[in-house]
Write an enzyme that holds these catalytic residues in place. Structure first.
Site, short mmCIF file in Angstrom:
data_model
loop_
_atom_site.label_atom_id
_atom_site.label_comp_id
_atom_site.label_asym_id
_atom_site.label_seq_id
_atom_site.Cartn_x
_atom_site.Cartn_y
_atom_site.Cartn_z
N LYS A 197 0.84 -1.20 0.00
CA LYS A 197 0.00 0.00 0.00
C LYS A 197 0.87 1.25 0.00
CE LYS A 197 -3.88 -2.52 1.93
NZ LYS A 197 -4.78 -2.87 3.05
N GLN A 213 -4.89 -1.49 9.16
CA GLN A 213 -4.83 -2.84 8.60
C GLN A 213 -5.45 -3.84 9.58
OE1 GLN A 213 -3.79 -3.47 5.47
NE2 GLN A 213 -4.29 -5.62 5.70
N ASP A 250 -11.31 2.68 3.43
CA ASP A 250 -11.70 1.27 3.32
C ASP A 250 -13.22 1.11 3.14
OD1 ASP A 250 -9.59 -0.66 3.45
OD2 ASP A 250 -9.25 -0.16 5.56
N1 GUN Z 1 -7.41 -6.87 5.94
C1 GUN Z 1 -7.77 -7.66 4.91
N2 GUN Z 1 -8.27 -6.91 3.91
C2 GUN Z 1 -8.23 -5.64 4.33
C3 GUN Z 1 -8.63 -4.40 3.74
O1 GUN Z 1 -9.13 -4.30 2.62
N3 GUN Z 1 -8.39 -3.30 4.49
C4 GUN Z 1 -7.86 -3.35 5.73
N4 GUN Z 1 -7.69 -2.22 6.40
N5 GUN Z 1 -7.51 -4.48 6.31
C5 GUN Z 1 -7.69 -5.60 5.61
#
Ligand code: GUN
Length: 284
Positions: free
Chosen positions: A54, A98, A121
């Site tokens: 990311k 995350q 998100d």
């Molecule tokens: N953990 C697994 N997928 C995601 C996601 O799309 N965003 C976040 N923040 N955590 C995750």
């Protein structure tokens, strides 16, 4: 007939290229560089890989990224204080925490604390509700990425039988909603579903988000179906494997996503798109 591969790397590069040029225009016009705060708590190796990807994508499209790596022992109070600080930091347009979080922290409490306009998100109940009524600023990254992949095949979703396996808040539920917005006839399957194989065999578009390696086998797939594999399962030999038995299913599908190189890169590209949207909304 062998299925065509859906190239997630290529489609995600197209999305990122678009975000990159729009970001340059935005910076030119406003003097503001979009910023994404990436919060990681603890030492989960998969989360570390995602967070690094990311941050790398942010640099590629011209954003600032700010990493906050907190120890496994972080308390909920401490994390909520960080979120509050980021909510009030004008350099931060998007906040990504995350998941999963360590067990002493209530994930919903953290999601609820993120300002909806910085919730890139789209996990906050406000944004979830907006998605349900079809009036949204952000789409959740993985389902939005899946829609781009389906569109890249030229498939018209309207009226088609769409089956989603999995009902998580992150993927299955919003995925079903996005397919419904495009006039798909949507069925959500899960661990209590009866006649799962039969339902899947009716799918023109099948999205697997189960979290079980090789769960979808060739006999569960209709000839010519579009197959999207959201699974990311780490096998004992270290290999990454999807929810779909690729060797069996590629013999029947018209289009199929590989793992890796399918949905994974799309999730990150859509996060970039959301972060640019957030920066624009906060600086109108
Ligand atoms: N953990 C697994 N997928 C995601 C996601 O799309 N965003 C976040 N923040 N955590 C995750």
């Amino acid at each position: 007939m062998m299925a065509n591969l859906i190239n997630g790397k290529e489609v995600s590069k197209n999305v990122k290229d678009r975000v990159k040029s729009e970001t340059a225009e935005f910076i030119n016009a406003s003097g503001i560089t979009p910023g994404l705060a990436v919060v990681i708590v603890g030492n989960d190796p998969a989360s570390r890989v995602y967070v690094n990807s990311k941050k790398k994508a942010c640099a590629e499209v011209g954003f600032n990224s700010y990493e906050y790596a907190l120890p496994e022992t972080t308390t909920q109070q401490e994390l909520l204080e960080l979120v509050e600080k980021l909510n009030n930091d004008p350099k931060v347009n998007g906040i990504l925490c995350q998941l999963p979080l360590p067990s002493q922290i209530d994930e919903n409490a953290v999601i609820n604390a993120i300002k909806p306009e910085k919730d890139v998100d789209a996990f906050h109940p406000f944004n979830v509700g907006k998605i349900m009524i079809g009036e949204y600023s952000f789409l959740p990254c993985t389902p939005a990425g899946v829609m781009e992949l389906i569109d890249s095949t030229g498939t018209d979703i309207s009226g088609k039988n769409c089956v989603v396996i999995g009902r998580s808040n992150i993927v299955g539920k919003p995925m079903a909603m996005l397919l419904l917005h495009r006039n798909g006839t949507v069925t959500i399957c899960h661990s209590r579903t009866r006649n799962l194989a039969e339902i899947c065999r009716n799918a023109d578009i099948l999205v697997a988000a189960v979290g079980k390696a090789n769960f979808v086998t060739g006999d569960m797939v209709k000839d010519g179906a579009v197959i999207i594999d959201v699974g990311m399962n780490r096998l004992e030999n270290g290999k990454l494997c999807g929810d779909v038995n690729f060797e069996e299913v590629e013999k029947k599908a018209s289009y199929i996503t590989p793992v890796p190189g399918g949905v994974g890169p799309m999730t990150i590209a859509m996060l970039m798109k959301n972060t640019l949207t957030a920066a624009k909304l906060q600086n109108k």
